[in-house]
Scaffold this motif. Structure first.
Motif, PDB file in Angstrom:
ATOM      1  N   SER A  78       2.883 -14.681   1.429  1.00  0.00           N
ATOM      2  CA  SER A  78       1.851 -15.287   2.272  1.00  0.00           C
ATOM      3  C   SER A  78       0.586 -15.532   1.467  1.00  0.00           C
ATOM      4  O   SER A  78       0.281 -14.812   0.503  1.00  0.00           O
ATOM      5  CB  SER A  78       1.537 -14.463   3.526  1.00  0.00           C
ATOM      6  N   THR A  79      -0.137 -16.547   1.867  1.00  0.00           N
ATOM      7  CA  THR A  79      -1.360 -16.914   1.139  1.00  0.00           C
ATOM      8  C   THR A  79      -2.363 -15.767   1.131  1.00  0.00           C
ATOM      9  O   THR A  79      -2.984 -15.481   0.102  1.00  0.00           O
ATOM     10  CB  THR A  79      -1.991 -18.163   1.773  1.00  0.00           C
ATOM     11  N   LYS A  80      -2.538 -15.085   2.269  1.00  0.00           N
ATOM     12  CA  LYS A  80      -3.518 -14.000   2.348  1.00  0.00           C
ATOM     13  C   LYS A  80      -3.185 -12.876   1.373  1.00  0.00           C
ATOM     14  O   LYS A  80      -4.062 -12.361   0.664  1.00  0.00           O
ATOM     15  CB  LYS A  80      -3.599 -13.456   3.776  1.00  0.00           C
ATOM     16  N   VAL A  81      -1.914 -12.490   1.320  1.00  0.00           N
ATOM     17  CA  VAL A  81      -1.501 -11.397   0.437  1.00  0.00           C
ATOM     18  C   VAL A  81      -1.643 -11.805  -1.028  1.00  0.00           C
ATOM     19  O   VAL A  81      -2.092 -11.016  -1.869  1.00  0.00           O
ATOM     20  CB  VAL A  81      -0.055 -10.975   0.762  1.00  0.00           C
ATOM     21  N   ILE A  82      -1.268 -13.031  -1.348  1.00  0.00           N
ATOM     22  CA  ILE A  82      -1.401 -13.513  -2.725  1.00  0.00           C
ATOM     23  C   ILE A  82      -2.866 -13.493  -3.157  1.00  0.00           C
ATOM     24  O   ILE A  82      -3.203 -13.042  -4.265  1.00  0.00           O
ATOM     25  CB  ILE A  82      -0.815 -14.926  -2.859  1.00  0.00           C
ATOM     26  N   ILE A  83      -3.740 -13.969  -2.289  1.00  0.00           N
ATOM     27  CA  ILE A  83      -5.173 -13.983  -2.607  1.00  0.00           C
ATOM     28  C   ILE A  83      -5.691 -12.568  -2.827  1.00  0.00           C
ATOM     29  O   ILE A  83      -6.462 -12.308  -3.760  1.00  0.00           O
ATOM     30  CB  ILE A  83      -5.948 -14.705  -1.487  1.00  0.00           C
ATOM     31  N   ARG A  84      -5.241 -11.609  -1.994  1.00  0.00           N
ATOM     32  CA  ARG A  84      -5.678 -10.223  -2.171  1.00  0.00           C
ATOM     33  C   ARG A  84      -5.151  -9.628  -3.468  1.00  0.00           C
ATOM     34  O   ARG A  84      -5.848  -8.860  -4.141  1.00  0.00           O
ATOM     35  CB  ARG A  84      -5.228  -9.374  -0.969  1.00  0.00           C
ATOM     36  N   ALA A  85      -3.915  -9.962  -3.830  1.00  0.00           N
ATOM     37  CA  ALA A  85      -3.341  -9.444  -5.071  1.00  0.00           C
ATOM     38  C   ALA A  85      -4.125  -9.951  -6.274  1.00  0.00           C
ATOM     39  O   ALA A  85      -4.459  -9.188  -7.192  1.00  0.00           O
ATOM     40  CB  ALA A  85      -1.874  -9.852  -5.181  1.00  0.00           C
ATOM     41  N   ILE A  86      -4.447 -11.230  -6.273  1.00  0.00           N
ATOM     42  CA  ILE A  86      -5.205 -11.805  -7.383  1.00  0.00           C
ATOM     43  C   ILE A  86      -6.623 -11.239  -7.412  1.00  0.00           C
ATOM     44  O   ILE A  86      -7.170 -10.935  -8.480  1.00  0.00           O
ATOM     45  CB  ILE A  86      -5.202 -13.337  -7.281  1.00  0.00           C
ATOM     46  N   ALA A 122      -7.444  -8.352  -6.620  1.00  0.00           N
ATOM     47  CA  ALA A 122      -7.341  -6.992  -7.155  1.00  0.00           C
ATOM     48  C   ALA A 122      -7.083  -6.986  -8.658  1.00  0.00           C
ATOM     49  O   ALA A 122      -6.974  -5.913  -9.263  1.00  0.00           O
ATOM     50  CB  ALA A 122      -6.236  -6.227  -6.436  1.00  0.00           C
ATOM     51  N   GLY A 123      -6.976  -8.167  -9.258  1.00  0.00           N
ATOM     52  CA  GLY A 123      -6.789  -8.252 -10.700  1.00  0.00           C
ATOM     53  C   GLY A 123      -5.356  -8.379 -11.153  1.00  0.00           C
ATOM     54  O   GLY A 123      -5.080  -8.342 -12.363  1.00  0.00           O
ATOM     55  N   HIS A 124      -4.411  -8.550 -10.210  1.00  0.00           N
ATOM     56  CA  HIS A 124      -3.013  -8.701 -10.588  1.00  0.00           C
ATOM     57  C   HIS A 124      -2.754 -10.138 -11.028  1.00  0.00           C
ATOM     58  O   HIS A 124      -3.261 -11.090 -10.419  1.00  0.00           O
ATOM     59  CB  HIS A 124      -2.101  -8.340  -9.419  1.00  0.00           C
ATOM     60  N   PHE A 145      -3.018  -3.339  -2.400  1.00  0.00           N
ATOM     61  CA  PHE A 145      -3.837  -3.699  -3.556  1.00  0.00           C
ATOM     62  C   PHE A 145      -5.249  -3.132  -3.429  1.00  0.00           C
ATOM     63  O   PHE A 145      -6.005  -3.101  -4.391  1.00  0.00           O
ATOM     64  CB  PHE A 145      -3.934  -5.222  -3.691  1.00  0.00           C
ATOM     65  N   GLN A 146      -5.584  -2.697  -2.240  1.00  0.00           N
ATOM     66  CA  GLN A 146      -6.936  -2.203  -1.960  1.00  0.00           C
ATOM     67  C   GLN A 146      -7.043  -0.698  -2.165  1.00  0.00           C
ATOM     68  O   GLN A 146      -8.053  -0.208  -2.686  1.00  0.00           O
ATOM     69  CB  GLN A 146      -7.308  -2.569  -0.523  1.00  0.00           C
ATOM     70  N   VAL A 147      -6.037   0.040  -1.735  1.00  0.00           N
ATOM     71  CA  VAL A 147      -6.042   1.504  -1.848  1.00  0.00           C
ATOM     72  C   VAL A 147      -5.392   1.907  -3.176  1.00  0.00           C
ATOM     73  O   VAL A 147      -4.222   1.601  -3.413  1.00  0.00           O
ATOM     74  CB  VAL A 147      -5.272   2.149  -0.678  1.00  0.00           C
ATOM     75  N   PRO A 148      -6.109   2.580  -4.064  1.00  0.00           N
ATOM     76  CA  PRO A 148      -5.506   3.008  -5.326  1.00  0.00           C
ATOM     77  C   PRO A 148      -4.307   3.925  -5.070  1.00  0.00           C
ATOM     78  O   PRO A 148      -4.358   4.802  -4.204  1.00  0.00           O
ATOM     79  CB  PRO A 148      -6.644   3.775  -6.017  1.00  0.00           C
ATOM     80  N   TRP A 149      -3.224   3.719  -5.828  1.00  0.00           N
ATOM     81  CA  TRP A 149      -2.040   4.561  -5.642  1.00  0.00           C
ATOM     82  C   TRP A 149      -1.299   4.704  -6.972  1.00  0.00           C
ATOM     83  O   TRP A 149      -1.465   3.911  -7.890  1.00  0.00           O
ATOM     84  CB  TRP A 149      -1.110   3.997  -4.572  1.00  0.00           C
TER      85      TRP A 149
END
Length: 286
Positions: free
Chosen positions: A39-47, A49-51, A181-185
């Motif tokens: 999904s566009t939202k998840v892709i944008i969040r991943a990028i 986050a620096g992925h 991508f937001q919560v460090p794990w």
């Protein structure tokens, strides 16, 4: 570079074919250091986050939404050297094997995992104060839902055992709405013996368990070691059905239970995580 898909069997699309085969995808993605963002939202969040994406596959109608993120990740609105495969929505379904909501996928390079204590020291102004540990969860939906609750309720980090489902598996990422991508794990090895590492850096450990001697959650939350502004607490959640291992419960400082009514013995692990994380949220901002 933008690539119009003309052959659905194009070997360059191999990262996106057969995504419905859970076991195969899990092996392929982890073995090659990849994961799939949907999904566009998840892709944008991943990028954000620096992925870094290895490639993207999108329906033409969603491409404009992705261009800012593509440019951020690659330095060019057309992806530069990173392939951006563009197809129609019915073609996407044939390639991946299911209907895509907000039709876009990205094959992302998986970032390396940190040492658990290094991660706990890094997050926050003075290190992590609230941590969730996931032991042996097998359902990717539950893992994703727990990450979403963790993000919403101020959890600083999540540790997952070696036998826990992959937080970066496609379904986990999607259910989490990208909060993985937001919560460090990271993964914690040699569990539950490695619980001693958490104790060494000042964490109180609490096993959420159906145990006759367990302390009710609200009473536990009121203890000085949980309610003080500088308290450090690791909440441990077990696999669906069987719950935590006996050895894990034995190693933990406390056994905690959410009191139930209506003849119900327990909540689903994702629901239980939300209740417990709310009750045990850090008082640092209070």
């Amino acid at each position: 570079m933008l690539v119009r898909v003309r052959d659905l069997n194009d070997e360059r699309l191999v990262d996106y074919t057969g995504l419905t085969d859970v076991a195969l995808r899990r092996r392929l993605e982890t073995a090659h250091g990849l994961y799939i963002a949907e999904s566009t939202k998840v892709i944008i969040r991943a990028i954000s986050a620096g992925h870094a994406p290895r490639s993207l596959l999108t329906a033409s109608r969603w491409l404009p939404d992705l261009i800012p993120a593509i440019e951020k990740a690659t330095g060019a609105p057309d992806g530069g050297a990173t392939p951006i495969f563009v197809a129609e929505e019915d073609e996407l379904e044939q390639i991946v094997g299911f209907h895509l909501h907000r039709g876009a996928l990205a094959c992302m390079n998986r970032p390396p995992l940190e040492d658990p204590l290094q991660l706990l020291r890094r997050v926050g102004d003075d290190g992590a104060h609230r941590v969730v540990v996931l032991e042996g969860l097998v359902d990717h939906t539950n893992v994703g839902a727990i990450f979403r609750s963790a993000a919403a309720l101020g959890v600083d980090a999540v540790l997952v055992t070696e036998d826990c489902a992959d937080p970066l598996y496609r379904r986990s990422v999607r259910v989490s709405m990208g909060t993985v991508f937001q919560v460090p794990w990271t993964r914690i090895a040699a569990w539950p013996h490695s619980m001693a590492r958490l104790h060494e850096v000042g964490f109180v450990t609490a096993a959420l368990a159906l145990d006759k001697d367990a302390m009710p959650l609200d009473e536990f939350a009121a203890l000085p070691g949980c309610s003080s502004a500088d308290s450090r607490l690791a909440l441990i959640l077990g696999t669906e059905g069987e719950g935590l291992r006996k050895s894990t419960i034995a190693h933990a400082d406390y056994r905690v239970i959410i009191p139930m009514a209506g003849g119900v013995d327990s909540l689903n692990v994702a629901a239980a995580s939300a209740v417990a994380c709310w009750e045990l949220r850090s008082r640092r901002s209070a």
